[in-house]
Design an enzyme around this catalytic site. Structure first.
Site, PDB file in Angstrom:
ATOM      1  N   LYS A  86       0.837  -1.205   0.000  1.00 39.62           N
ATOM      2  CA  LYS A  86       0.000   0.000   0.000  1.00 39.62           C
ATOM      3  C   LYS A  86       0.870   1.254   0.000  1.00 39.62           C
ATOM      4  O   LYS A  86       0.616   2.207  -0.734  1.00 39.62           O
ATOM      5  CB  LYS A  86      -0.949  -0.004   1.210  1.00 39.62           C
ATOM      6  N   GLN A 102      -4.765  -1.345   9.526  1.00 40.78           N
ATOM      7  CA  GLN A 102      -4.716  -2.690   8.943  1.00 40.78           C
ATOM      8  C   GLN A 102      -5.348  -3.714   9.894  1.00 40.78           C
ATOM      9  O   GLN A 102      -4.969  -3.805  11.059  1.00 40.78           O
ATOM     10  CB  GLN A 102      -3.251  -3.066   8.642  1.00 40.78           C
ATOM     11  N   ASP A 149     -11.188   3.213   4.065  1.00 40.25           N
ATOM     12  CA  ASP A 149     -11.619   1.811   4.009  1.00 40.25           C
ATOM     13  C   ASP A 149     -13.147   1.714   4.030  1.00 40.25           C
ATOM     14  O   ASP A 149     -13.704   0.646   3.766  1.00 40.25           O
ATOM     15  CB  ASP A 149     -11.070   1.045   5.231  1.00 40.25           C
TER      16      ASP A 149
END
Ligand code: NDP
Length: 290
Positions: free
Chosen positions: A54, A98, A121
């Site tokens: 990422k 994460q 997200d």
């Protein structure tokens, strides 16, 4: 095999290029690059790989990347403090924590602290709620990537029967919401669904997100169906999806492979969401064509 193979890798590369091309215009208007902060807690090897890729993709798109790697023993209060400081940091447009987090940390509590405007997200309840009621929202990357592939392949999805296998907050539920938004008739199947093959057979579109290796067979599918395989399962060191690719490809009209289908879309959409969040935070109109 008769199905067309949907090349998610190529689509994702084009999306990343479009994002990168839009970055300089944002930077010149806002006086700074869009920024994405990724927070990792602990040493999970798969998570480390995701976070590293990422970060690399963020820099390759011309954006600023802020990586925070915390020790496994980090307490929830310390993690919440970090998220709050990222909320206040004007250089940061997107915050991604994460998952999975270590067991002593309540992931819902941490996600709940992320500023919804920076929740790239799309896991914050405010964004989930906005998606459910049809308002502008930051939408989870994987299902949004699936919709992009479906629209690229099929054009208008109106009136199509869509079956989503899986009802997680990360994939299945937002996927179903997005398909409703596209005017599909949507069925959401899960582990308690009776006669899953018969339910799957209704689908002009089938999205498999159950985390069960090669569960969906070719004879479960309506001939010509478009099959999006979200599953990532490791069998004897090999990656396979939730769909039995070989038998499914004989019946489906089009199908995503694993790897090389949905997987590459997730990071590309993350960059797209970061750019979108940056525009919204800077009071600029959403970038076109993304
Ligand atoms: P979860 O484990 O959170 O959810 C799985 C869902 O599938 C649940 O709703 C479960 O039902 C349902 N399910 C499980 N077994 C069956 C079965 N036998 N029949 C019907 N439904 C079943 O997984 P995620 O949603 O997080 O992920 C799903 C898959 O997608 C995984 O393989 C994951 O690795 C992959 N993934 C891939 C991504 C990518 O970038 N390509 C990103 C995110 C996930 P119930 O609710 O009743 O338990």
């Amino acid at each position: 095999m008769s199905a067309a193979v949907i090349d998610g890798k190529a689509f994702a590369e084009r999306l990343r290029e479009r994002v990168a091309e839009a970055v300089p215009a944002f930077a010149s208007r806002a006086g700074r690059k869009p920024g994405l902060a990724v927070v990792l807690v602990g040493d999970d090897p798969a998570s480390r790989v995701y976070v590293r890729s990422k970060g690399k993709a963020t820099l390759a798109a011309g954006m600023a990347s802020f990586e925070h790697c915390l020790a496994e023993a980090t307490g929830q209060a310390e993690l919440v403090d970090l998220v709050q400081s990222l909320n206040r940091d004007d250089r940061v447009d997107g915050i991604l924590v994460q998952l999975p987090l270590p067991r002593h940390i309540d992931d819902k509590a941490v996600i709940g602290v992320i500023d919804p405007a920076k929740d790239v997200d799309g896991f914050h309840v405010e964004n989930a709620g906005r998606l459910a009621v049809g308002e502008e929202a930051l939408v989870p990357c994987t299902p949004l990537g699936c919709i992009m592939l479906l629209k690229d392949r099929l054009g208008d999805l109106s009136g199509l029967e869509a079956v989503v296998v899986g009802r997680s907050n990360i994939v299945g539920k937002p996927m179903a919401q997005l398909l409703i938004r596209e005017n599909c008739t949507v069925t959401t199947a899960h582990s308690r669904t009776r006669d899953l093959p018969a339910v799957v057979r209704r689908g002009d579109i089938v999205v498999a997100a159950a985390g069960r290796a090669e569960m969906i067979k070719g004879d479960w599918l309506k001939p010509g169906a478009t099959v999006i395989d979200v599953g990532i399962n490791r069998i004897a060191g090999k990656l396979v999806g939730d769909v039995d690719f070989e038998s499914a490809a004989a019946t489906a009209g089009a199908i995503t492979p694993v790897p090389g289908g949905v997987g590459p879309m997730t990071i590309a959409v993350l960059l797209r969401n970061t750019l979108t969040a940056a525009h919204a935070r800077a009071g600029l109109p959403a970038p076109e064509g993304l």
